[in-house]
Design a protein around this motif. Sequence first.
Motif, PDB file in Angstrom:
ATOM      1  N   THR A 198       2.327   1.494   3.039  1.00 44.47           N
ATOM      2  CA  THR A 198       3.018   1.848   4.269  1.00 44.47           C
ATOM      3  C   THR A 198       2.087   2.508   5.270  1.00 44.47           C
ATOM      4  O   THR A 198       2.400   2.556   6.453  1.00 44.47           O
ATOM      5  CB  THR A 198       4.175   2.815   3.954  1.00 44.47           C
ATOM      6  N   MET A 199       0.943   3.008   4.815  1.00 40.75           N
ATOM      7  CA  MET A 199       0.035   3.699   5.716  1.00 40.75           C
ATOM      8  C   MET A 199      -1.175   2.850   6.083  1.00 40.75           C
ATOM      9  O   MET A 199      -1.990   3.254   6.885  1.00 40.75           O
ATOM     10  CB  MET A 199      -0.432   5.016   5.097  1.00 40.75           C
ATOM     11  N   ALA A 200      -1.304   1.702   5.466  1.00 42.58           N
ATOM     12  CA  ALA A 200      -2.450   0.860   5.790  1.00 42.58           C
ATOM     13  C   ALA A 200      -2.322   0.320   7.201  1.00 42.58           C
ATOM     14  O   ALA A 200      -1.268  -0.092   7.635  1.00 42.58           O
ATOM     15  CB  ALA A 200      -2.554  -0.295   4.802  1.00 42.58           C
ATOM     16  N   ASP A 201      -3.443   0.342   7.893  1.00 39.25           N
ATOM     17  CA  ASP A 201      -3.463  -0.137   9.273  1.00 39.25           C
ATOM     18  C   ASP A 201      -3.861  -1.607   9.284  1.00 39.25           C
ATOM     19  O   ASP A 201      -4.998  -1.945   8.945  1.00 39.25           O
ATOM     20  CB  ASP A 201      -4.467   0.701  10.069  1.00 39.25           C
ATOM     21  N   PRO A 202      -2.936  -2.528   9.664  1.00 42.08           N
ATOM     22  CA  PRO A 202      -3.269  -3.952   9.647  1.00 42.08           C
ATOM     23  C   PRO A 202      -4.384  -4.322  10.604  1.00 42.08           C
ATOM     24  O   PRO A 202      -4.983  -5.378  10.485  1.00 42.08           O
ATOM     25  CB  PRO A 202      -1.954  -4.628  10.041  1.00 42.08           C
ATOM     26  N   ASP A 217     -12.442   8.074   7.061  1.00 41.74           N
ATOM     27  CA  ASP A 217     -12.861   7.448   5.806  1.00 41.74           C
ATOM     28  C   ASP A 217     -11.674   7.075   4.934  1.00 41.74           C
ATOM     29  O   ASP A 217     -11.656   6.003   4.315  1.00 41.74           O
ATOM     30  CB  ASP A 217     -13.788   8.393   5.034  1.00 41.74           C
ATOM     31  N   HIS A 218     -10.677   7.952   4.866  1.00 41.71           N
ATOM     32  CA  HIS A 218      -9.533   7.666   4.007  1.00 41.71           C
ATOM     33  C   HIS A 218      -8.660   6.549   4.592  1.00 41.71           C
ATOM     34  O   HIS A 218      -8.053   5.789   3.832  1.00 41.71           O
ATOM     35  CB  HIS A 218      -8.713   8.939   3.765  1.00 41.71           C
ATOM     36  N   GLN A 219      -8.601   6.443   5.905  1.00 41.13           N
ATOM     37  CA  GLN A 219      -7.877   5.319   6.494  1.00 41.13           C
ATOM     38  C   GLN A 219      -8.583   4.010   6.149  1.00 41.13           C
ATOM     39  O   GLN A 219      -7.937   3.011   5.796  1.00 41.13           O
ATOM     40  CB  GLN A 219      -7.781   5.477   8.011  1.00 41.13           C
ATOM     41  N   LYS A 220      -9.892   4.016   6.242  1.00 39.79           N
ATOM     42  CA  LYS A 220     -10.663   2.814   5.921  1.00 39.79           C
ATOM     43  C   LYS A 220     -10.517   2.460   4.446  1.00 39.79           C
ATOM     44  O   LYS A 220     -10.367   1.276   4.087  1.00 39.79           O
ATOM     45  CB  LYS A 220     -12.136   3.032   6.280  1.00 39.79           C
ATOM     46  N   THR A 221     -10.551   3.474   3.583  1.00 43.08           N
ATOM     47  CA  THR A 221     -10.383   3.228   2.145  1.00 43.08           C
ATOM     48  C   THR A 221      -9.008   2.651   1.852  1.00 43.08           C
ATOM     49  O   THR A 221      -8.860   1.742   1.030  1.00 43.08           O
ATOM     50  CB  THR A 221     -10.581   4.538   1.354  1.00 43.08           C
TER      51      THR A 221
END
Length: 215
Positions: free
Chosen positions: A67-71, A174-178
């Motif tokens: 739900t938090m992954a950025d497409p 970094d955590h968004q990218k991960t």
Amino acid sequence: MKRTLLSMAVAALMATTACSTNDSTTGTTDATSAPANDAMGTTNTDSAGANTNTAMPTDTSMAGGSTMADPNGPTAPHATDAEFMKSAAASDQNEIQLSKLALEKGVTGMVKDHANMMITDHTKSTADLKTIAEKKNVTLPADMDAEHKAIAADMRKLSGKEFETKYVQQMKMDHQKTLNTLAAAQQMTKDTEVQGFIAKVTPVVESHLKMFSSM
């Protein structure tokens, strides 16, 4: 008498001709005044007769996944499980090494607590991943990637609140990218062990991202 009958006949003929002309005019007006329908059966026009329809927006939301992954994030799916595992291990090292640097810089309060958490959680993540990698003869990196080595060098020049602000911002990015990487790999991999690893660490990464985003 004959003149009277002739006058009446002429009057009737004129009346019939007038009615026929009116009907023809009305039919032409109705045919040209009705707007042509578009493909959806509806057409809106303004006072000048111009089409004012606007296209409906296209839904580009991503179905499924975290739900938090950025497409629209920068990370594309890795081609193989080995590439993903190496990338995940490097990500762990990025967070571990930058967090150790934060402790060296003497961060305090919540930032210090978060740095210690990063070291603990990402060390555990690496250990879990190493178990899987050894079975598949994949050698994991034991240090940061080149990009984060350069970032660390720049951060060493900072101190105090300036350093803390940079550290928190970097952890968030970094955590968004991960998270993007995990979501992409989950769709790519067919390996049940890799899928299990992703399912296990994704909630941890999500909690880290929420934590840094709230600061």
